[in-house]
Design an enzyme around this catalytic site. Structure first.
Site, PDB file in Angstrom:
ATOM      1  N   SER A 167     -17.529  14.696 -21.518  1.00  0.00           N
ATOM      2  CA  SER A 167     -17.029  15.753 -20.645  1.00  0.00           C
ATOM      3  C   SER A 167     -18.154  16.708 -20.243  1.00  0.00           C
ATOM      4  O   SER A 167     -19.216  16.250 -19.819  1.00  0.00           O
ATOM      5  CB  SER A 167     -15.867  16.483 -21.339  1.00  0.00           C
ATOM      6  OG  SER A 167     -15.173  17.313 -20.431  1.00  0.00           O
ATOM      7  N   ASP A 209      -9.509   8.925 -15.140  1.00  0.00           N
ATOM      8  CA  ASP A 209      -9.881  10.279 -15.578  1.00  0.00           C
ATOM      9  C   ASP A 209      -9.410  11.283 -14.522  1.00  0.00           C
ATOM     10  O   ASP A 209      -9.823  11.221 -13.366  1.00  0.00           O
ATOM     11  CB  ASP A 209     -11.408  10.355 -15.732  1.00  0.00           C
ATOM     12  CG  ASP A 209     -11.884  11.661 -16.344  1.00  0.00           C
ATOM     13  OD1 ASP A 209     -11.070  12.594 -16.473  1.00  0.00           O
ATOM     14  OD2 ASP A 209     -13.084  11.736 -16.682  1.00  0.00           O
ATOM     15  N   HIS A 223      -9.430  10.892 -19.781  1.00  0.00           N
ATOM     16  CA  HIS A 223     -10.684  11.638 -19.922  1.00  0.00           C
ATOM     17  C   HIS A 223     -11.270  11.590 -21.330  1.00  0.00           C
ATOM     18  O   HIS A 223     -12.456  11.342 -21.504  1.00  0.00           O
ATOM     19  CB  HIS A 223     -10.448  13.085 -19.504  1.00  0.00           C
ATOM     20  CG  HIS A 223     -11.684  13.927 -19.485  1.00  0.00           C
ATOM     21  ND1 HIS A 223     -12.778  13.619 -18.700  1.00  0.00           N
ATOM     22  CD2 HIS A 223     -12.022  15.064 -20.170  1.00  0.00           C
ATOM     23  CE1 HIS A 223     -13.728  14.535 -18.894  1.00  0.00           C
ATOM     24  NE2 HIS A 223     -13.295  15.409 -19.779  1.00  0.00           N
TER      25      HIS A 223
END
Length: 416
Positions: free
Chosen positions: A232, A326, A360
């Site tokens: 991330s 995602d 994600h």
């Protein structure tokens, strides 16, 4: 058949590392009898996660979850670890939290009569993070804040810096489990941990440079270069470290951005401004949760290129992992863009792994899928995407790929 003769078994042991699979069996049932299996855990925040599945015993009164299909419930079909990865939070938008890796995550498994709900048998699986003899050393060295995990044995071992998410402060499970595979791992905080600012106005790469130097100086760490694993927001930090700093041999970027985001990054005279989101591209889902996937503009457009991380400067190896579903941002665009940049500069020392229907947060195997949750940078709940089964398969594949990547490129290979 009396429930006293019914036994629930977790094999090969009731205790294992969190990333290890187990075999769940129920013996002593009436032939062809239906039985409901449930799983439950309570995380370090007190959030409860549950899953359930309905099975039919075979002619001998056995249900082996590794072979028997779930007929309905949290998942269907034959999924040996379905009772673990299919767990969902009772409180919406909860992400599994593990603060203290010195204690295991305890999963309770129960076998219930499908008709009455009577508990027939139960057992607990203690899923740990530390192997026997591993050291966990809190680090407050200069500006550095984190925790160092050192595996048992003589060493020296390859070294890895583990960076987690924007809102994660310090996250230890992945670092400790990586250390169990024979790496010295520094779980490095960079926002809102101990005396680190919660809302920094900039990120100084010199801080991360100190961490790389610290790790390389440890007597248990073999050189010449170390690895980085990121996910991330920390993905763009890892790419910037790889581009500007020396001593890095292999970098894993999981669902990261190839441009800088959220906070300006400074290194000496260089400044990478953050890519500015386009607020009108944020959508609201039917459930009232934000979908921010398209908020970030294309960093490869001329007007946005100042935010691009100059990854062409790097000489380390890259593993760029991207989930196709995602919803945090367009990870595949960023991974493929980074690969194209490297390729255009004659650099082929990278691999890209894309995962259809995964979301994600690609965590260690068997971590329950986080479909939505609070986003530290947005300040609200957002969707993170992914379908539980595909996401679980992606986590398993990536975990094995990460270990192989680091083993291949951190054994006495050159550093950038």
């Amino acid at each position: 058949m009396a429930s006293s003769q019914i036994r629930l078994k977790i094999l090969p042991s009731l205790r294992c590392l969190f990333d290890k699979p187990v075999q769940v069996k129920v013996e002593g049932l009436a032939p062809h009898k239906q039985v409901k299996l449930t799983s439950k855990l309570v995380d370090d925040r007190g959030a409860m996660f549950r899953a359930s599945a309905l099975f039919k015993a075979d002619a001998t009164g056995l249900v082996d979850v590794c072979r028997a299909p779930s007929l309905r419930g949290s998942y269907t079909g034959v999924e040996p670890m379905g009772l673990f990865w299919a767990m969902a939070p009772e409180t919406p938008h909860s992400k599994l939290l593990k603060k203290n890796v010195l204690s295991p995550t305890v999963v309770e498994i129960e076998a219930l009569c499908a008709e009455t709900g009577e508990v027939l048998a139960s057992e607990t699986n203690e899923r740990g993070y530390m192997t026997e003899g591993m050291k966990r050393v809190p680090v407050q060295e200069g500006r550095i804040r984190g925790v160092l995990f050192v595996p048992p044995g003589k060493g020296p071992f390859p070294g890895i810096v583990d960076l987690h998410t924007f809102g994660g402060r310090l996250t230890e499970p992945r670092a400790s489990l990586l250390a169990s595979k024979g790496f010295v791992v520094l779980a490095l905080a960079y926002i809102g941990y101990m005396d680190l600012p919660r809302n920094p106005q900039k990120l100084d790469l010199e801080y991360f440079e100190e961490a790389v130097t610290f790790l390389r100086k440890q007597t248990e760490v073999k050189g010449p270069g170390i690895g980085i694993i990121s996910i991330s927001h920390s993905g763009c930090v890892a790419l910037a470290m790889s581009s500007f700093l020396s001593g890095i041999s292999a970098t894993v970027c999981i669902n990261g951005c190839s441009a800088n985001v959220v906070i300006p990054v400074h290194y000496k005279d260089a400044i990478l401004p953050p890519l500015q989101p386009i607020m009108k591209n944020i959508k609201v889902t039917d459930s009232g949760v934000l979908d921010v996937r398209d908020a970030l503009p294309d960093p490869y457009l001329e007007k946005n290129r100042a935010s691009l991380i100059p990854i062409e400067r790097a000489s380390c190896r890259f593993l760029l992992a991207a989930s196709e579903d995602d919803r945090n941002w367009n990870s595949v665009l960023f991974a493929e863009g980074a690969a194209a940049t490297l390729r255009s500069h004659g650099k082929e020392h990278f691999e890209v792994a894309t995962y259809p229907k995964a979301g994600h947060f690609l965590e260690v195997p068997h971590t329950p899928h986080c479909a939505s949750g609070f986003h530290g940078a947005v300040g609200s709940e957002v969707v993170f995407g992914g379908e539980p089964k595909a996401h679980a398969e992606a986590q398993q594949d990536l975990w094995e790929r990460v270990q192989e990547f680091f083993k291949s490129h951190l054994d006495s290979k050159g550093a950038c």
